[in-house]
Write an enzyme that holds these catalytic residues in place. Structure first.
Site, PDB file in Angstrom:
ATOM      1  N   GLY A  55     -40.198  71.440   1.174  1.00 48.10           N
ATOM      2  CA  GLY A  55     -41.513  70.980   1.589  1.00 48.10           C
ATOM      3  C   GLY A  55     -41.818  71.434   2.997  1.00 48.10           C
ATOM      4  N   LYS A  59     -31.520  65.916   3.220  1.00 48.62           N
ATOM      5  CA  LYS A  59     -32.718  66.601   3.689  1.00 48.62           C
ATOM      6  C   LYS A  59     -32.427  67.285   5.019  1.00 48.62           C
ATOM      7  CE  LYS A  59     -37.506  65.732   5.107  1.00 48.62           C
ATOM      8  NZ  LYS A  59     -38.545  64.702   5.304  1.00 48.62           N
ATOM      9  N   ASP A 104     -48.875  60.276   3.460  1.00 45.94           N
ATOM     10  CA  ASP A 104     -48.789  61.470   2.610  1.00 45.94           C
ATOM     11  C   ASP A 104     -48.440  61.066   1.172  1.00 45.94           C
ATOM     12  OD1 ASP A 104     -48.978  64.134   1.973  1.00 45.94           O
ATOM     13  OD2 ASP A 104     -46.962  64.644   2.641  1.00 45.94           O
TER      14      ASP A 104
END
Length: 698
Positions: free
Chosen positions: A382, A401, A498
């Site tokens: 992303g 991540k 988001d």
């Protein structure tokens, strides 16, 4: 500190000039400043690669494609041994072939080996064997057309079990013999015993000189199979130093070494009468208790000196390890501070003492868990980073991540995500297991969610698992409940900023989990909005926020409304098709068709659902997508509407169960058994209450 000081002193000694000379003489056998190896082959002096690196052109070596070649004879060098004056080369196999089915004496010409006459090289008598391969032949080795030695091979064995594979090369289609000493060139021939006799095979006869240990080191069947097909085989050469006036080399000038003429190592009965001791040369070896290269000056050094150098190197190595560890610790501390470690500690400490909620992982642990962040472990990518699948030492599956950048803005987002997630404890929010701040880019460790994202299920639907209306309604209810919790029930209100289908993950039971809090914000009670640069995803972005740059809780509501439309229609938030007005968002298209043509844009799986429920959700989506934020319902109200649909579905199911029970009681049980009536009454009393609790509890 004393140990470090001692090792540092050892390093200083090691780097001093006299020790450097000693270390170089012990560790390398090449001339100082010259290339020490070619491929896997060490090139010791007197041999050398390049000008001024060899004693004489006889010893010049060319390194081509990591393969060394002795330039004087264009022979590939396989190995060189200083201690016994030998070298291993690839020598051509000498072959004679008949063109007819009968032997022809004219076809058996003599075959010549590589000619090494007048050189310091000889075919080793003790380490090579001469072979003859063929049937009913005499393999001969000649020098100047004079027979020196040979052997005979027959076609038939005395026993059926006697073959090359069982007894080796001892006379059945193969024979062998020793060669004389001081041999530098030879002719070979393979001649039939009876020229009138038909050949049993049309294979070529071969005369082969090969390294004895190479043959005996292989399985007999394999070795002779190789010999029959090979064009080159390993051959051992003896070598020395020519002791005549053409060489500026004095054997008496060798310190701690013993030198002797090559002839003293050979069997005089086979010696070549044309060669004198001076032309044959000398060989040297280090004296007992010394090691090194006797052809260098000084080349042989005491073993004690070598042991001392070894100790110095061990000390230097330990010093290097200690220094490296200290550098690693300082570097990790630098990364920890740069990655916002102090800021994170401050935020967590000020958040009601929740420091222990987030575990700090070390870099080695996560590197091993993700197989060094292998590209095959990537789960998704992303705008804020890449997510890898990993497995900890205890077998726990995790998602790691890794941020894409380390600029200050990204670090702030990362710390913000850790700080927020450490305060969240909700079953529909992805659980943060910990983080790692001692790497160049910061890392977050989450629970692993196995079934991907809602976006994948909506737009890559699996026929084997239809994405039904009931599943969509359940997911919408769970996401709404989680957002309601974030907005109203968390210790501080949290705006996600988001919300989209790609950030809604599905676990093994297809329960929704909100993920990716990198752009989220915690809001104090007296704040009504957050003013910042616009961030979000087109198709889900609140138009009011886009114009004013003021993000409120109603901005999350708009994004959730876009997700509801995505669930209803199964279409992506931005259509790739264009109209006269240009590209239209899914939300705009949905609102324009809601009143009259709603069922024309609904997904096929949704149409199979309850029309009343669908209309309630569609109208709820319309309210969430209101262009005026004040006209949108809060997430708490949205969650209550969806939970109400779920509750009514359960109540309907309970009522249906009651009707079925009543039918059984009145139509089946009562006519047959009066006593059963009391039992059915008891069952009815214990039936679930109509006051059904919401699915999500805060």
């Amino acid at each position: 500190m004393c140990l470090l000081l001692f090792l540092f002193q050892l390093m200083m000694i090691l780097l001093s000039s006299p020790i450097n000379v000693l270390v170089e003489s012990v560790l390398t056998t090449a001339k100082p400043g010259c290339q020490t190896s070619c491929g896997n082959v060490t090139i010791p002096f007197p041999f050398g690669i390049g000008s001024n690196c060899y004693l004489d052109p006889w010893y010049a070596v060319n390194c081509s494609s990591d393969k060394p070649f002795l330039l004087s004879f264009d022979l590939e060098v396989l190995d060189i041994w200083i201690e016994n004056g030998t070298m291993l080369v690839n020598h051509p196999v000498l072959t004679a072939c008949n063109k007819t089915s009968y032997y022809d004496e004219e076809e058996f010409t003599h075959m010549e080996s590589v000619n090494m006459e007048n050189s310091p090289f000889f075919f080793s008598q003790t380490k090579n064997i001469f072979f003859g391969l063929g049937c009913s032949n005499v393999a001969s080795l000649l020098y100047n057309d004079s027979y020196i030695t040979g052997c005979y091979s027959s076609c038939q064995a005395s026993r059926a079990t006697d073959t090359i594979e069982t007894i080796g090369c001892y006379g059945i289609k193969c024979c062998q013999t020793r060669i004389p000493s001081s041999l530098q060139v030879f002719n070979a021939s393979v001649n039939p015993i009876n020229y009138d006799k038909p050949k049993e095979t049309k294979e070529c006869e071969k005369a082969i000189l090969a390294q004895e240990s190479w043959l005996t080191g292989n399985h007999t069947e394999t070795a002779f199979g190789i010999l029959s097909q090979a064009e080159r085989v390993p051959v051992v050469l003896d070598w020395g130093i020519r002791n005549d006036s053409s060489f500026n080399w004095d054997m008496n000038d060798r310190h701690h070494s013993d030198c002797a003429n090559i002839s003293s190592f050979m069997d005089d009965s086979f010696a070549n009468d044309n060669m004198s001791a001076s032309t044959m040369g000398i060989q040297c070896m280090c004296s007992r208790g010394f090691e090194g290269n006797p052809y260098l000056n000084p080349g042989c050094q005491g073993i004690a000196s070598g042991f001392f150098v070894l100790l110095l190197f061990i000390g230097a190595w330990w010093l290097h390890i200690i220094i490296k560890r200290r550098k690693d610790i300082k570097l990790k501390d630098k990364y920890f501070k740069r990655n916002g470690g102090l800021l994170l500690q401050q935020q967590l400490t000020s958040s009601d003492g929740n420091v222990d909620r987030s575990k700090l992982f070390n870099s080695k642990e996560l590197d091993k868990a993700t197989d060094h962040f292998n590209v095959n472990r990537i789960l998704g990518q992303g705008g804020q980073g890449t997510v890898y699948k990993g497995m900890l030492a205890d077998g726990k599956i995790i998602a790691v991540k890794k941020s894409k950048a380390i600029d200050e803005g990204r670090i702030e987002e990362f710390i913000n995500e850790v700080s927020i997630l450490s305060q969240i404890n909700h079953r529909n929010v992805v659980k943060l297991l910990g983080c790692c701040l001692e790497t160049e880019v910061p890392l977050l460790v989450y629970e692993f969610i196995p079934n991907g994202s809602l976006f994948q299920y909506l737009h890559d639907q699996n026929e084997k698992l239809p994405f039904t209306w009931e599943m969509r309604l359940q997911i919408a209810t769970e996401v709404a409940g989680a957002l309601s919790y974030l907005h109203a029930a968390a210790s501080l209100p949290i705006y996600h900023r988001d919300i989209k289908s790609a950030n809604i993950l599905l676990d093994e039971k297809y329960r929704a989990k909100i993920a990716d809090f990198g752009t989220s914000r915690s809001i104090t009670i007296d704040q009504t909005h957050v003013t910042t640069k616009v961030q979000g995803t087109i198709g889900y972005l609140d138009p009011e926020y886009f114009q004013s740059s003021q993000f409120t809780d109603k901005s999350d509501v708009y994004s959730f409304g876009a997700v509801l439309v995505e669930l209803l229609t199964g279409k992506k938030p931005i259509s790739s098709s264009t109209t006269q007005d240009g590209c239209r968002s899914l939300a705009t298209n949905f609102l324009s068709m809601l009143d009259n043509n709603l069922f024309d844009i609904l997904d096929a799986e949704v149409i199979k659902g309850n029309n009343e429920e669908i209309m309630i959700v569609a109208n709820l989506a319309k309210r969430c997508l209101n262009l005026n934020g004040k006209g949108r319902p809060p997430m708490k109200e949205v969650a209550m509407v969806l939970e109400g649909i779920q509750a009514s579905k359960k109540e309907s199911n309970v009522q249906q169960d009651r009707e079925e029970i009543e039918y059984v009681r009145t139509e089946v049980i009562e006519p047959w058994d009066v006593a059963s009536t009391s039992r059915s009454s008891t069952f009815e009393i214990n039936a679930p209450s109509l006051d059904v609790q919401p699915l999500l509890t805060m």
